[in-house]
Scaffold this active site. Sequence first.
Site, short mmCIF file in Angstrom:
data_model
loop_
_atom_site.label_atom_id
_atom_site.label_comp_id
_atom_site.label_asym_id
_atom_site.label_seq_id
_atom_site.Cartn_x
_atom_site.Cartn_y
_atom_site.Cartn_z
N SER A 112 0.88 -1.18 0.00
CA SER A 112 0.00 0.00 0.00
C SER A 112 0.91 1.22 0.00
O SER A 112 2.12 1.11 0.17
CB SER A 112 -0.91 -0.02 1.23
OG SER A 112 -0.15 -0.26 2.40
N LEU A 143 -7.68 -4.04 15.41
CA LEU A 143 -8.17 -4.89 14.32
C LEU A 143 -7.57 -4.36 13.01
O LEU A 143 -7.73 -3.19 12.69
CB LEU A 143 -9.70 -4.82 14.25
CG LEU A 143 -10.36 -5.37 12.99
CD1 LEU A 143 -10.10 -6.87 12.84
CD2 LEU A 143 -11.87 -5.09 13.00
N TRP A 202 0.51 -9.17 4.23
CA TRP A 202 1.55 -10.05 4.75
C TRP A 202 1.92 -9.70 6.20
O TRP A 202 2.97 -10.08 6.68
CB TRP A 202 2.77 -10.03 3.84
CG TRP A 202 2.55 -10.76 2.55
CD1 TRP A 202 2.68 -12.11 2.34
CD2 TRP A 202 2.17 -10.20 1.29
NE1 TRP A 202 2.39 -12.40 1.02
CE2 TRP A 202 2.09 -11.26 0.35
CE3 TRP A 202 1.88 -8.90 0.84
CZ2 TRP A 202 1.73 -11.07 -0.99
CZ3 TRP A 202 1.53 -8.70 -0.48
CH2 TRP A 202 1.45 -9.78 -1.38
N GLY A 203 1.06 -8.92 6.85
CA GLY A 203 1.20 -8.73 8.30
C GLY A 203 2.22 -7.68 8.73
O GLY A 203 2.56 -7.61 9.92
N LEU A 218 -8.12 -12.32 2.91
CA LEU A 218 -8.80 -13.38 2.16
C LEU A 218 -7.81 -14.19 1.33
O LEU A 218 -8.21 -15.06 0.59
CB LEU A 218 -9.85 -12.77 1.21
CG LEU A 218 -11.20 -12.38 1.81
CD1 LEU A 218 -12.13 -11.92 0.70
CD2 LEU A 218 -11.83 -13.53 2.58
N GLU A 269 -2.19 -17.46 0.57
CA GLU A 269 -0.73 -17.31 0.44
C GLU A 269 -0.21 -16.25 1.40
O GLU A 269 0.81 -16.43 2.06
CB GLU A 269 -0.36 -16.91 -1.00
CG GLU A 269 -0.63 -17.98 -2.03
CD GLU A 269 0.34 -19.14 -1.91
OE1 GLU A 269 1.55 -18.88 -1.77
OE2 GLU A 269 -0.10 -20.29 -1.95
N CYS A 273 -0.14 2.70 -12.92
CA CYS A 273 -0.72 3.33 -11.73
C CYS A 273 0.18 4.45 -11.21
O CYS A 273 -0.30 5.48 -10.74
CB CYS A 273 -1.00 2.29 -10.65
SG CYS A 273 -2.45 1.30 -11.03
C1 LIG Z 1 -3.64 -4.14 -1.16
S1 LIG Z 1 -3.69 -5.40 0.07
C2 LIG Z 1 -3.18 -4.44 1.48
C3 LIG Z 1 -2.56 -5.29 2.52
C4 LIG Z 1 -2.03 -4.54 3.74
N1 LIG Z 1 -3.05 -3.79 4.41
C5 LIG Z 1 -0.86 -3.67 3.38
O1 LIG Z 1 -0.98 -2.45 3.46
O2 LIG Z 1 0.17 -4.21 3.02
C6 LIG Z 1 -5.46 -5.66 0.35
C7 LIG Z 1 -5.79 -6.63 1.45
O3 LIG Z 1 -7.21 -6.64 1.66
C8 LIG Z 1 -7.64 -7.96 1.84
N2 LIG Z 1 -9.07 -8.05 1.51
C9 LIG Z 1 -9.68 -7.69 0.37
N3 LIG Z 1 -11.00 -7.95 0.44
C10 LIG Z 1 -11.23 -8.48 1.67
C11 LIG Z 1 -12.39 -8.96 2.33
N4 LIG Z 1 -13.58 -8.97 1.73
N5 LIG Z 1 -12.27 -9.39 3.60
C12 LIG Z 1 -11.05 -9.40 4.22
N6 LIG Z 1 -9.92 -8.97 3.63
C13 LIG Z 1 -10.00 -8.53 2.37
C14 LIG Z 1 -6.74 -8.77 0.91
O4 LIG Z 1 -6.76 -10.14 1.26
C15 LIG Z 1 -5.40 -8.08 1.17
O5 LIG Z 1 -4.80 -8.64 2.32
#
Ligand SMILES: C[S@@+](CC[C@H](N)C(=O)[O-])C[C@H]1O[C@@H](n2cnc3c(N)ncnc32)[C@H](O)[C@@H]1O
Length: 393
Positions: free
Chosen positions: A128, A163, A169-170, A189, A192, A357
Amino acid sequence: MLATLLPALKELALPLKLQLWDGNEIEIGPTPCVTLVIKDPSLVTRLRQPSLDVLGAAYVEGQIDLLGPVGEVIRIGDVITRALGQDDFPLPSREAHDKTTDAEAISYHYDLSNDFYRLWLDRDMVYSCAYFETGSEDLEQAQQAKLRHLCRKLRLKPGERLLDVGCGWGGLARYAAREFGAKVFGITLSREQLELARERVAEEGLAKQITLELMDYRDLPQDGRFDKVVSVGMFEHVGHANLPLYCQRLFDAVRPGGLVMNHGITARHIDGRPVGHGAGEFINRYVFPHGELPHLVNISSCISDAGLEIVDVESLRLHYARTLEFWSERLEAQLEQAKRMVPERALRIWRLYLAGCAYGFRHNWINLHQILASKPLADGSHELPWSRADLYS
Ligand SMILES: C[S@@+](CC[C@H](N)C(=O)[O-])C[C@H]1O[C@@H](n2cnc3c(N)ncnc32)[C@H](O)[C@@H]1O
């Protein structure tokens, strides 16, 4: 068709060369740095009125090759499609989203290959927009600064329950636990992502503080058990139809007096009318199926209607341009390794998406907003300091 296309292209004086299916080369402008290799003569008709989607699809499907710096490829594509393309793009469709379609769309993008993402993201694999405090930081520094900026905006304190909706990837979960002493519950979701994120939590010895689950935001607990909620780069997947439900879930998850941070990409126009000739169609078709970008007004309205009070908004548009430029440069520098990790088709998609982008953010086609909101206490007060001074001390 070539007889009409060539004069139109030559008028644009772009640093471009065409290489035709028969090996013939035609210089379109001075000192070409990009070569458009047309392998299939039937494509010339479509190039007479091109869009970024048509060009991008032809590249992904192998009907053309694009040789040269990918940033220049995108710039030239934009100039050509603005000059020769049609103007009447329909408004993008706003679709119904259910858990199944969303899970499939997420898996398509995020389960591609952890090794591939590791190749060009920072070491924490934060996927992000980064935060550049001075503009001279490298990607690692700017992603760490972003994590700190988010935790500070959330006024995160030791022992607080955080939350993380869409935890990737945490990286943020580990940062919040390690640096701010928070107890984090994160959901994604992507299988991996979850597997690697859990490994990294265990490696750092943070398993007592962090729980990560495969869970849809619609299934989150609704008992106000969290002190703080953060959602980073996730709400772009929710869709307009479900924005009220999404905001309601954030509201229900946080305690009164708690804070919610929504960080995500926002549309240029409220009605979602296209920017960039066909860029949105390409992204929707190949990169983020079922993705939708609400305008700041749309998401703000839903946050407010859910009962949250918006207390701070910050635009980071150029920060995302810079972030994407880093990602794109890092991928371009490692194409040979990337070829061993993902199919050629996927690599073509991700190359155009990252460079495209970056260009889109730079040219104000899309924005990035951090929206901080508070769940008011019963007497209407909240727990925020009087000023933002603490964010910068
Ligand atoms: C662009 S990534 C951002 C990951 C993280 N927040 C970061 O900044 O690195 C989007 C995240 O949203 C999660 N996601 C998308 N739709 C979701 C849903 N309906 N419920 C839970 N997580 C969701 C994806 O699995 C992914 O982990």
